[in-house]
Each structure stands twice: as C-alpha cells, then as structure tokens.
Design a protein around this motif. Structure first.
Motif, PDB file in Angstrom:
ATOM      1  N   GLN A  31       0.832  -1.216   0.000  1.00 34.83           N
ATOM      2  CA  GLN A  31       0.000   0.000   0.000  1.00 34.83           C
ATOM      3  C   GLN A  31       0.862   1.261   0.000  1.00 34.83           C
ATOM      4  N   GLN A  32       1.942   1.224   0.767  1.00 29.36           N
ATOM      5  CA  GLN A  32       2.833   2.389   0.818  1.00 29.36           C
ATOM      6  C   GLN A  32       3.494   2.624  -0.536  1.00 29.36           C
ATOM      7  N   ALA A  33       3.916   1.554  -1.190  1.00 30.97           N
ATOM      8  CA  ALA A  33       4.537   1.679  -2.514  1.00 30.97           C
ATOM      9  C   ALA A  33       3.533   2.239  -3.522  1.00 30.97           C
ATOM     10  N   GLU A  34       2.288   1.768  -3.462  1.00 29.80           N
ATOM     11  CA  GLU A  34       1.258   2.283  -4.353  1.00 29.80           C
ATOM     12  C   GLU A  34       0.985   3.754  -4.078  1.00 29.80           C
ATOM     13  N   ARG A  35       0.988   4.118  -2.816  1.00 22.80           N
ATOM     14  CA  ARG A  35       0.764   5.516  -2.438  1.00 22.80           C
ATOM     15  C   ARG A  35       1.894   6.409  -2.958  1.00 22.80           C
ATOM     16  N   VAL A  36       3.117   5.918  -2.869  1.00 29.10           N
ATOM     17  CA  VAL A  36       4.267   6.673  -3.391  1.00 29.10           C
ATOM     18  C   VAL A  36       4.102   6.887  -4.896  1.00 29.10           C
ATOM     19  N   GLN A  37       3.685   5.856  -5.610  1.00 31.42           N
ATOM     20  CA  GLN A  37       3.482   5.989  -7.053  1.00 31.42           C
ATOM     21  C   GLN A  37       2.418   7.045  -7.358  1.00 31.42           C
ATOM     22  N   GLU A  38       1.327   7.033  -6.615  1.00 34.65           N
ATOM     23  CA  GLU A  38       0.260   8.007  -6.822  1.00 34.65           C
ATOM     24  C   GLU A  38       0.756   9.428  -6.531  1.00 34.65           C
ATOM     25  N   LEU A  39       1.507   9.593  -5.456  1.00 38.14           N
ATOM     26  CA  LEU A  39       2.032  10.918  -5.114  1.00 38.14           C
ATOM     27  C   LEU A  39       3.031  11.409  -6.156  1.00 38.14           C
ATOM     28  N   GLU A  40       3.863  10.496  -6.679  1.00 37.31           N
ATOM     29  CA  GLU A  40       4.809  10.881  -7.732  1.00 37.31           C
ATOM     30  C   GLU A  40       4.061  11.320  -8.990  1.00 37.31           C
ATOM     31  N   LYS A  41       2.982  10.621  -9.316  1.00 30.33           N
ATOM     32  CA  LYS A  41       2.169  10.987 -10.472  1.00 30.33           C
ATOM     33  C   LYS A  41       1.567  12.381 -10.277  1.00 30.33           C
ATOM     34  N   GLN A  42       1.017  12.627  -9.093  1.00 28.19           N
ATOM     35  CA  GLN A  42       0.436  13.938  -8.797  1.00 28.19           C
ATOM     36  C   GLN A  42       1.490  15.033  -8.870  1.00 28.19           C
ATOM     37  N   LEU A  43       2.686  14.746  -8.355  1.00 23.78           N
ATOM     38  CA  LEU A  43       3.764  15.728  -8.399  1.00 23.78           C
ATOM     39  C   LEU A  43       4.145  16.044  -9.838  1.00 23.78           C
ATOM     40  N   ASN A  44       4.257  15.025 -10.669  1.00 25.58           N
ATOM     41  CA  ASN A  44       4.604  15.239 -12.073  1.00 25.58           C
ATOM     42  C   ASN A  44       3.535  16.040 -12.791  1.00 25.58           C
ATOM     43  N   GLU A  45       2.260  15.767 -12.490  1.00 27.00           N
ATOM     44  CA  GLU A  45       1.172  16.531 -13.105  1.00 27.00           C
ATOM     45  C   GLU A  45       1.215  17.987 -12.647  1.00 27.00           C
ATOM     46  N   THR A  46       1.532  18.209 -11.379  1.00 28.55           N
ATOM     47  CA  THR A  46       1.615  19.569 -10.846  1.00 28.55           C
ATOM     48  C   THR A  46       2.749  20.338 -11.522  1.00 28.55           C
ATOM     49  N   LYS A  47       3.869  19.660 -11.753  1.00 27.43           N
ATOM     50  CA  LYS A  47       4.992  20.311 -12.430  1.00 27.43           C
ATOM     51  C   LYS A  47       4.664  20.586 -13.891  1.00 27.43           C
ATOM     52  N   ALA A  48       3.867  19.718 -14.517  1.00 26.76           N
ATOM     53  CA  ALA A  48       3.558  19.844 -15.935  1.00 26.76           C
ATOM     54  C   ALA A  48       2.578  20.979 -16.214  1.00 26.76           C
ATOM     55  N   LEU A  49       1.711  21.299 -15.278  1.00 27.75           N
ATOM     56  CA  LEU A  49       0.676  22.307 -15.510  1.00 27.75           C
ATOM     57  C   LEU A  49       1.245  23.662 -15.929  1.00 27.75           C
ATOM     58  N   PRO A  50       2.222  24.218 -15.204  1.00 30.40           N
ATOM     59  CA  PRO A  50       2.776  25.507 -15.664  1.00 30.40           C
ATOM     60  C   PRO A  50       3.411  25.414 -17.053  1.00 30.40           C
ATOM     61  N   MET A  51       4.029  24.278 -17.342  1.00 32.27           N
ATOM     62  CA  MET A  51       4.647  24.119 -18.663  1.00 32.27           C
ATOM     63  C   MET A  51       3.572  24.067 -19.751  1.00 32.27           C
ATOM     64  N   LEU A  52       2.453  23.400 -19.478  1.00 34.69           N
ATOM     65  CA  LEU A  52       1.369  23.344 -20.454  1.00 34.69           C
ATOM     66  C   LEU A  52       0.746  24.718 -20.669  1.00 34.69           C
ATOM     67  N   MET A  53       0.611  25.467 -19.595  1.00 32.83           N
ATOM     68  CA  MET A  53       0.070  26.819 -19.717  1.00 32.83           C
ATOM     69  C   MET A  53       0.998  27.697 -20.558  1.00 32.83           C
ATOM     70  N   GLU A  54       2.298  27.575 -20.332  1.00 27.94           N
ATOM     71  CA  GLU A  54       3.273  28.346 -21.109  1.00 27.94           C
ATOM     72  C   GLU A  54       3.240  27.913 -22.574  1.00 27.94           C
TER      73      GLU A  54
END
Length: 111
Positions: A30-53
């Motif tokens: 469960q912890q490993a799955e949670r880490v994967q989900e958090l990494e995905k969310q982090l990557n999406e958060t980083k991508a948003l400003p780049m997509l806006m630009e």
C-alpha cells in the motif's frame, strides 16, 4: 497490535530481523502504491505551468504568423492589383497599413 506511526512501523519492519507478517507485507505494498500516486500527482503539478506556457506560446505563434502572412502575401505588393498609381487616393494595402499589423502582433493583439 498497538497503534504506531508509519515511521515506527517501517522502523519495526526494517530492524525486526524476522520475516514479514502478512499485514506488514500488505502495508508495504500500500505504501509503494501511495508513493506511485504521489509521484504521479507531483509530475502533473509540475507539468501544468509548462502546459500553460506552451498554450501561451502557441497563441503568440499564431498571432505573429498571421501578421507575417499579411506582409508575405504577394498580391498586396503588386501595384496592378490596386488600380491606377496616378489616382489621388491610390495606395497599396501594405502602404496603407503603415506597419499596424506588425505592431499589433508584437504587442499581443490580434491583427
């Protein structure tokens, strides 16, 4: 089993020297799955400003391309397409523009 924090549980599993209990094994998955989900969310958060630009740059590119197409149109440069050069109100469209299309495009306005 007592209530323990995630850090305490991980420490207990790490240093117990014994095999994993089934519930500890499930918890680690469960912890490993949670880490994967958090990494995905982090990557999406980083991508948003780049997509806006990117969208901003696409819009700017389209605006500047439209201005360039205005000046690149061969038809606008030939006098025979504008009537007699001896008429008092004779001016080619390019001359009448006076660079307004370019200035508008460079200032972020649609020509």
């Amino acid at each position: 089993m007592t209530t323990e924090t995630n850090a305490e549980r991980l420490e207990r599993i790490e240093f117990s020297g014994e095999g994993l209990e089934d519930e500890d094994f499930e918890w680690l998955i469960q912890q490993a799955e949670r880490v994967q989900e958090l990494e995905k969310q982090l990557n999406e958060t980083k991508a948003l400003p780049m997509l806006m630009e990117l969208e901003k740059r696409k819009s700017e590119n389209a605006r500047l391309r439209k201005a360039l197409e205005f000046y690149a149109d061969d038809y606008k440069w030939f006098e025979e397409n504008k009537g007699s050069p001896f008429a008092p109100d004779y001016r080619m469209e390019i001359q009448s523009d006076g660079g307004d299309v370019a200035r508008q495009a460079l200032n972020g306005e649609s020509p």
